[in-house]
Design an enzyme around this catalytic site. Structure first.
Site, PDB file in Angstrom:
ATOM      1  CB  CYS A  86     -12.503  -1.818 -87.250  1.00 28.74           C
ATOM      2  SG  CYS A  86     -13.949  -1.685 -88.279  1.00 28.74           S
ATOM      3  NE  ARG A 101      -7.703  -5.640 -86.001  1.00 25.60           N
ATOM      4  CZ  ARG A 101      -7.856  -6.213 -84.819  1.00 25.60           C
ATOM      5  NH1 ARG A 101      -6.824  -6.745 -84.213  1.00 25.60           N
ATOM      6  NH2 ARG A 101      -9.023  -6.252 -84.228  1.00 25.60           N
ATOM      7  CD1 TRP A 139     -12.965  -5.584 -93.839  1.00 23.09           C
ATOM      8  CD2 TRP A 139     -14.869  -5.913 -92.720  1.00 23.09           C
ATOM      9  NE1 TRP A 139     -13.612  -6.653 -94.411  1.00 23.09           N
ATOM     10  CE2 TRP A 139     -14.780  -6.876 -93.749  1.00 23.09           C
ATOM     11  CE3 TRP A 139     -15.985  -5.924 -91.884  1.00 23.09           C
ATOM     12  CZ2 TRP A 139     -15.759  -7.854 -93.954  1.00 23.09           C
ATOM     13  CZ3 TRP A 139     -16.961  -6.898 -92.094  1.00 23.09           C
ATOM     14  CH2 TRP A 139     -16.841  -7.838 -93.115  1.00 23.09           C
ATOM     15  CG  ASN A 165     -13.087  -3.874 -83.949  1.00 23.79           C
ATOM     16  OD1 ASN A 165     -13.918  -4.313 -84.744  1.00 23.79           O
ATOM     17  ND2 ASN A 165     -12.100  -4.592 -83.465  1.00 23.79           N
ATOM     18  N   GLY A 166     -16.542  -3.091 -84.136  1.00 25.68           N
ATOM     19  CA  GLY A 166     -17.695  -3.862 -83.662  1.00 25.68           C
ATOM     20  C   GLY A 166     -18.966  -3.363 -84.311  1.00 25.68           C
ATOM     21  CD  GLU A 197      -7.487 -24.210 -95.771  1.00 24.47           C
ATOM     22  OE1 GLU A 197      -8.657 -23.897 -95.521  1.00 24.47           O
ATOM     23  OE2 GLU A 197      -6.525 -23.455 -95.565  1.00 24.47           O
ATOM     24  CE  LYS A 204      -6.218 -20.252 -97.090  1.00 27.06           C
ATOM     25  NZ  LYS A 204      -6.455 -20.862 -95.793  1.00 27.06           N
ATOM     26  CD  GLU A 240      -8.794 -17.162 -97.808  1.00 26.65           C
ATOM     27  OE1 GLU A 240      -9.352 -16.356 -97.072  1.00 26.65           O
ATOM     28  OE2 GLU A 240      -8.210 -18.180 -97.381  1.00 26.65           O
ATOM     29  CG  HIS A 257     -24.675 -38.281-105.562  1.00 30.66           C
ATOM     30  ND1 HIS A 257     -25.643 -39.239-105.730  1.00 30.66           N
ATOM     31  CD2 HIS A 257     -23.570 -38.944-105.130  1.00 30.66           C
ATOM     32  CE1 HIS A 257     -25.166 -40.417-105.383  1.00 30.66           C
ATOM     33  NE2 HIS A 257     -23.905 -40.268-105.017  1.00 30.66           N
ATOM     34  CE  LYS A 283      -4.571 -13.943 -89.970  1.00 33.65           C
ATOM     35  NZ  LYS A 283      -4.584 -15.169 -90.790  1.00 33.65           N
TER      36      LYS A 283
END
Ligand code: F6R
Length: 607
Positions: free
Chosen positions: A2, A27, A74, A98-99, A479, A483, A486, A502, A602
């Site tokens: 947010c 964000r 968000w 926000n939170g 990574e 990437k 996402e 395995h 973000k």
């Protein structure tokens, strides 16, 4: 996550608020809204989806007034719909948040018993209801906001606006960042300096537990103990808030392309000129003081830590534990004496990483952080914060911050090796000189962009993908998979090459692309054997290697992409580039939202 903005201005607030919210789009959000005071009356507009929907709504149904608050949401509690979008309103109070308010259910039951019904599924509405309730009992807007804030548990950055008060915003911060911007007879509130950049470069950052009473000409701050507090007004360099795509189609493309320059900046900051040595801060960075390191982070920053484990252990003989921040403190790990704890975070605001840092306070011998935002909470709460100098990163998928984090971590590992006399001085100077050449090698790698675009085009029809790597290439495989998933939404997993047999080998068939990251290093032959096992089962191997690796590898690969050859110690930084380019071009080929992928934020300021 947010974003919050607020303005007490001289001009119409709605366009200013929407413009400031645009600067917080990076964000991540799923709805947006604003509230203003016009003729002393509070009114609001909210819309689901991108900000353009809110702007359209405002064209048809404008909001007048020179004071207002705004929010990009968000979703945490309740679906991303208009009813749950902020600002929330109860009686004469509007609030943006926000939170997460952890005790909102208890508060809501208490308010229900007093006859106040809720209309939304959110935790935030409860805050507005509580302030309304306290005002009904006779408290002034400021007193009611203060009393309500005292009852909140959890994390918040809050902005309140009140009916009848067109020269007042109350703002508060605990766990989520909040900044106050100073104008000329105007004042602003924002989640960060980026939001406020076109309005002012004079910023006051609120501290944990602060409540700010803002008017057009005054800023009064009450600290967590209820005392008046003086907080500095800082001038924030315009550069550090510069947000544009610089001619690129996406922020991510721009940030990938910036890497030679920003890694150069990082190196210039930490290496003395003319071939001299490391200039990491002394004496705090004396690695003879520590027997062990604990590295903690989330997501891509966690993969930077995993890579650093190889560097610290191989180069400096210093044992390293690496933890995912969200797991760390709940495991209640012992922190042995003479342990330095290192927290890596681009934003410096990641709630889990911050909580892990606080767990280490009083336990670890030293708390270090590696951050991109020097004013961030993680930087401020560390004994020593090392900035990565990547510049503002807007694309939700971290790129240049990752390679700059790696660069700082490698420099730290070299410093540790040197302090502990674990490295031959000639080898150290050799590695430092290779590092100085890295920006130019990355430049050469970026010139292979077209090869990666073509490879990504082929990858874009896959539903699943596997990434393999050994040794230092294992975190890079992780990574690469992160990437890809996402931003292109292709399901991708990464394994250490040796783990293939395995279990994951059962997934291999002719539809499964397997991306193998393997420079011709000491482990190359073993990785090639794993590659053969994949190809023998019909799997399609995309090998990312260097020229000696390409020459030595099988001709049966689906694709071989050849990077410049570097000292194996530096490979992880270089091999981040193909991981990024592959994901980027795959997402472009699929037409997904590269800079703001679905569901992602973000700066993750909730647990
Ligand atoms: C992935 C990505 C995230 C972040 C993670 C930690 O591309 O960007 O995985 O790395 O959310 O964020 P920071 O570094 O801000 O703590």
């Amino acid at each position: 996550m947010c974003g919050i903005v607020g303005v007490l201005g001289k001009h119409e607030a709605a366009p200013i608020l929407v413009e400031a919210l645009k600067r917080l789009e990076y964000r991540g959000y799923d709805s947006a809204g604003i509230a203003t005071i016009n003729d002393k009356r509070l009114d609001r507009r909210r819309a689901v989806g991108k900000l353009v929907n809110l702007s359209d709504l405002l064209v048809h149904d404008p909001l007048r007034g020179k004071s207002g608050i705004g929010h990009t949401r968000w979703a945490t509690h309740g679906a991303p719909n208009t009813v749950n979008a902020h600002p929330h309103k109860a009686g004469p109070v509007a609030v943006v948040h926000n939170g997460i308010i952890e005790n909102f259910r208890d508060l809501r039951s208490e308010l229900a018993a007093a006859g106040l019904a809720h209309e939304t599924d959110t935790d935030t509405e409860t805050v507005a209801m509580l302030v309304h309730h306290l005002m009904e009992q006779g408290q002034s807007p400021v007193e009611a906001a203060k009393s309500a804030i005292a009852r909140l548990e959890g994390a918040y950055a809050l902005g309140f606006l009140f009916d009848g008060e067109d020269d007042l915003i109350v703002a508060a911060r605990k766990g989520s960042p909040l900044a106050i911007g100073h104008g000329d007879g105007e004042m602003y509130v924002g989640s960060d300096a980026i939001a406020l950049a076109p309005l002012t470069d004079r910023i006051t950052y609120l501290e944990e537990g602060d409540i700010a009473i803002v008017t057009r000409t005054t800023l009064d701050i009450i600290d967590a103990h209820g005392n008046r507090a003086n907080r500095a007004v800082r001038t924030i360099a315009i550069d550090s808030t510069h947000v544009d795509k610089g001619g690129h189609k996406h922020f991510m493309a721009k940030e990938i392309a910036e890497q030679p320059a920003v890694i150069g900046d990082t190196l210039r900051h930490y290496l003395s000129a003319a071939g001299g040595g490391l200039t990491l801060p002394q004496p705090e960075m004396d690695f003879t003081q520590y027997d062990r390191l604990t590295l903690v982070a989330c997501g891509t920053a966690y993969y930077a830590c995993l890579t650093a484990k190889y560097w610290f252990e191989q180069l400096a003989g210093l044992p390293v534990d690496v933890d995912i921040a969200s797991e760390f403190r709940y495991r209640e790990p012992p922190v042995p004496a003479r342990t330095a704890a290192i927290f890596v975070s681009q934003s410096g605001e990641t709630a889990d990483t911050l909580a892990a840092l606080r767990y280490c306070e009083g336990r670890a011998a030293k708390i270090l952080s590696i951050v991109n935002v020097p004013e961030s909470s993680i930087a401020r709460e560390s004994d020593l914060a090392l900035p990565i100098h990547a510049g503002v990163e807007i694309g939700v998928a971290s790129t240049k911050a990752f390679t700059c984090q790696l660069t700082v971590l490698l420099l730290m590992a070299l410093k540790a090796a040197s302090d502990r006399e674990a490295i031959d001085p000639a080898r150290l100077s050799d590695l430092l000189s290779h590092l100085r050449g890295l920006p130019s090698t990355i430049n050469n790698t970026l010139e292979l962009n077209e090869d990666f675009r073509k490879a990504a085009y082929q990858l874009s029809s896959a539903e699943n993908a596997l990434f393999l790597g050994r040794g230092m290439m294992y975190p890079l495989a992780l990574e690469g998979a992160l990437k890809l998933k996402e931003i292109s939404y292709i399901h991708a997993e990464a394994y250490a090459s040796g783990e293939l047999k395995h279990g994951p080998i059962a997934l291999i068939d002719e539809k499964m692309p397997v991306i193998v990251m393997a420079p011709r290093d000491a482990l190359f032959d073993k990785t090639v054997s794993n590659m053969q096992e994949v190809m023998a089962r019909g799997g399609k191997v995309m090998l990312i290697t260097d020229a000696p690796g390409a020459a030595a590898a099988s001709e049966d690969t689906w694709l071989t992409l050849t990077l410049p050859q570097v000292d194996p110690i530096l490979s992880p930084i270089l091999y981040a580039i193909p991981a990024q380019l592959l994901a980027y071009h795959t997402a472009v080929a699929k037409g997904t939202d590269v800079d703001q992928p679905r569901n992602l934020a973000k700066s993750v300021t909730v647990e």
